[in-house]
Design a protein around this motif. Structure first.
Motif, short mmCIF file in Angstrom:
data_model
loop_
_atom_site.label_atom_id
_atom_site.label_comp_id
_atom_site.label_asym_id
_atom_site.label_seq_id
_atom_site.Cartn_x
_atom_site.Cartn_y
_atom_site.Cartn_z
N LYS B 53 -6.58 80.22 -39.03
CA LYS B 53 -6.64 79.38 -40.22
C LYS B 53 -6.01 78.00 -39.93
CE LYS B 53 -5.47 79.82 -45.00
NZ LYS B 53 -4.57 80.49 -45.95
N ALA B 54 -4.86 78.02 -39.26
CA ALA B 54 -4.19 76.77 -38.91
C ALA B 54 -5.05 75.97 -37.92
CB ALA B 54 -2.82 77.06 -38.31
N LEU B 55 -5.64 76.70 -36.97
CA LEU B 55 -6.51 76.07 -35.97
C LEU B 55 -7.70 75.39 -36.66
CD1 LEU B 55 -6.69 75.97 -32.86
CD2 LEU B 55 -7.97 78.11 -32.94
N ARG B 56 -8.33 76.11 -37.60
CA ARG B 56 -9.47 75.54 -38.33
C ARG B 56 -9.06 74.30 -39.10
NH1 ARG B 56 -11.10 81.31 -40.24
NH2 ARG B 56 -12.61 81.83 -38.62
N ARG B 57 -7.91 74.38 -39.73
CA ARG B 57 -7.48 73.25 -40.56
C ARG B 57 -7.28 71.99 -39.72
NH1 ARG B 57 -6.08 72.78 -45.67
NH2 ARG B 57 -5.67 74.95 -46.16
N VAL B 58 -6.66 72.18 -38.56
CA VAL B 58 -6.41 71.01 -37.70
C VAL B 58 -7.72 70.47 -37.14
CG1 VAL B 58 -5.30 70.24 -35.56
CG2 VAL B 58 -4.03 71.67 -37.18
N VAL B 59 -8.59 71.37 -36.70
CA VAL B 59 -9.86 70.93 -36.12
C VAL B 59 -10.71 70.22 -37.17
CG1 VAL B 59 -12.03 71.73 -35.07
CG2 VAL B 59 -9.85 72.66 -34.29
N LYS B 60 -10.72 70.76 -38.40
CA LYS B 60 -11.48 70.11 -39.47
C LYS B 60 -10.92 68.72 -39.78
CE LYS B 60 -13.37 74.19 -41.58
NZ LYS B 60 -13.32 75.23 -42.58
N ALA B 61 -9.60 68.61 -39.70
CA ALA B 61 -8.96 67.32 -40.03
C ALA B 61 -9.35 66.23 -39.05
CB ALA B 61 -7.43 67.49 -40.05
N VAL B 62 -9.54 66.61 -37.78
CA VAL B 62 -9.81 65.58 -36.78
C VAL B 62 -11.31 65.44 -36.48
CG1 VAL B 62 -7.53 65.84 -35.75
CG2 VAL B 62 -9.44 67.17 -34.82
N ALA B 63 -12.13 66.26 -37.13
CA ALA B 63 -13.59 66.14 -36.94
C ALA B 63 -14.08 64.85 -37.57
CB ALA B 63 -14.28 67.34 -37.57
N PRO B 64 -15.19 64.30 -37.05
CA PRO B 64 -15.73 63.09 -37.67
C PRO B 64 -15.98 63.31 -39.16
CG PRO B 64 -16.91 63.61 -35.64
CD PRO B 64 -15.98 64.76 -35.91
N LYS B 65 -15.73 62.26 -39.94
CA LYS B 65 -15.88 62.35 -41.40
C LYS B 65 -17.25 62.89 -41.78
CE LYS B 65 -12.33 60.18 -43.64
NZ LYS B 65 -11.44 61.05 -42.83
N GLY B 66 -17.26 63.82 -42.72
CA GLY B 66 -18.52 64.34 -43.22
C GLY B 66 -19.13 65.43 -42.36
N GLN B 67 -18.52 65.68 -41.19
CA GLN B 67 -19.09 66.73 -40.35
C GLN B 67 -18.41 68.06 -40.66
OE1 GLN B 67 -18.39 67.65 -35.95
NE2 GLN B 67 -20.15 66.31 -35.89
N ARG B 68 -19.23 69.07 -40.87
CA ARG B 68 -18.67 70.40 -41.12
C ARG B 68 -18.42 71.09 -39.80
NH1 ARG B 68 -20.98 73.28 -46.37
NH2 ARG B 68 -19.78 74.91 -45.37
N VAL B 69 -17.25 71.64 -39.65
CA VAL B 69 -16.95 72.38 -38.42
C VAL B 69 -16.42 73.76 -38.75
CG1 VAL B 69 -16.49 70.38 -36.93
CG2 VAL B 69 -14.64 71.38 -38.27
N GLU B 70 -16.72 74.68 -37.87
CA GLU B 70 -16.24 76.05 -38.02
C GLU B 70 -15.69 76.47 -36.67
OE1 GLU B 70 -14.75 78.74 -39.49
OE2 GLU B 70 -15.89 77.73 -41.04
N VAL B 71 -14.66 77.30 -36.69
CA VAL B 71 -14.08 77.82 -35.46
C VAL B 71 -14.11 79.34 -35.53
CG1 VAL B 71 -12.02 77.92 -33.99
CG2 VAL B 71 -12.55 75.81 -35.23
N GLU B 72 -14.72 79.96 -34.54
CA GLU B 72 -14.76 81.42 -34.47
C GLU B 72 -14.07 81.88 -33.20
OE1 GLU B 72 -15.71 83.18 -36.89
OE2 GLU B 72 -16.85 81.71 -38.06
N VAL B 73 -13.33 82.97 -33.31
CA VAL B 73 -12.62 83.51 -32.14
C VAL B 73 -13.27 84.83 -31.73
CG1 VAL B 73 -10.42 84.41 -31.30
CG2 VAL B 73 -10.45 82.43 -32.84
#
Lengths: 150, 78
Positions: B53-73
């Motif tokens: 959850k923390a990983l997703r939050r950080v990755v989403k924060a630094v993703a280009p604006k408007g881009q949806r990102v998902e992280v799966e382990v």
């Protein structure tokens, strides 16, 4: 030990800024609370997020990254562009006003649940005030501070 | 962006050399599939999913604006 782990945390964050290709100044220091890592940079507000949610997430990842290396759990506090410092000032202002009210009315005041770091701010602020004292009630994540008259 | 996910994931596991990250563009955004040694999957997910959850939050924060990102382990080979 705390010094070494705080350095590790700084190195982890420096590597992250490199991977992100953004500039930032990293300052590390240690006090009785634990190790502190302060990041400053014009592009770093994105890592604070609304209400510091991203900052909390990054702090958690930083702690885990250090734990992975040192195999021990240390208290590390991350701040970005003074966000936590400002939050702390706001909280201290509220706590002082609340303690005065408790002393005046002789009635307890119970705060909403807070993080351990926030609770410590409340305890420390009230400890400096004559006529009021603090106590923590409940268990995390519902643990909260109550100010009582003495 | 993939570099950032790789960097974070490698910092959190005991066996960083076995971490791989695949970037999968999709209609709804980009998914990063993080694969790691089976023993390290739990470290990336964390208790109650806290770490991912923390990983997703950080990755989403630094993703280009408007881009949806998902992280799966996932475990390697999955």
């Amino acid at each position: 030990m705390v010094e070494a782990d705080t350095e590790r945390a700084g190195d982890f964050l420096e590597g992250l800024l490199d991977a992100l290709d953004v500039d930032g100044d990293i300052t590390t220091w240690v006090d009785e609370v634990g190790g502190h890592i302060d990041l400053e940079g014009s592009d770093l507000d994105v890592l604070v997020g609304s209400n510091g949610e991203t900052l909390d997430a990054l702090q958690e990842l930083t702690r885990l990254a250090v734990l992975r290396q040192s195999k021990r759990r240390v208290r590390l506090l991350l701040d970005i562009n003074g966000f936590r410092a400002r939050q702390r000032e706001r909280l201290v202002t509220i706590v002082k006003a609340t303690a005065e009210q408790v002393i005046r009315t002789r009635e307890d005041h119970e705060f909403q649940p807070m993080s351990p770091a926030e609770r410590k701010i409340v305890h420390d602020a009230v400890a400096a005030i004559d006529g009021a004292r603090t106590e923590s009630l409940g268990e995390d994540p519902h643990r909260r501070v109550v100010i009582r008259p003495t | 962006m993939r570099d950032v996910v790789v960097y974070l994931a490698r910092a959190l596991v005991d066996d960083p050399e076995r971490v791989t990250v695949e970037e999968l563009p999709g209609g709804r955004g980009v998914t990063y599939e993080v694969r790691t040694a089976p023993e390290d999957v739990g470290k990336l997910i964390g208790r109650g999913g806290r770490t991912v959850k923390a990983l997703r939050r950080v990755v989403k924060a630094v993703a280009p604006k408007g881009q949806r990102v998902e992280v799966e382990v996932l475990a390697e080979g999955e």
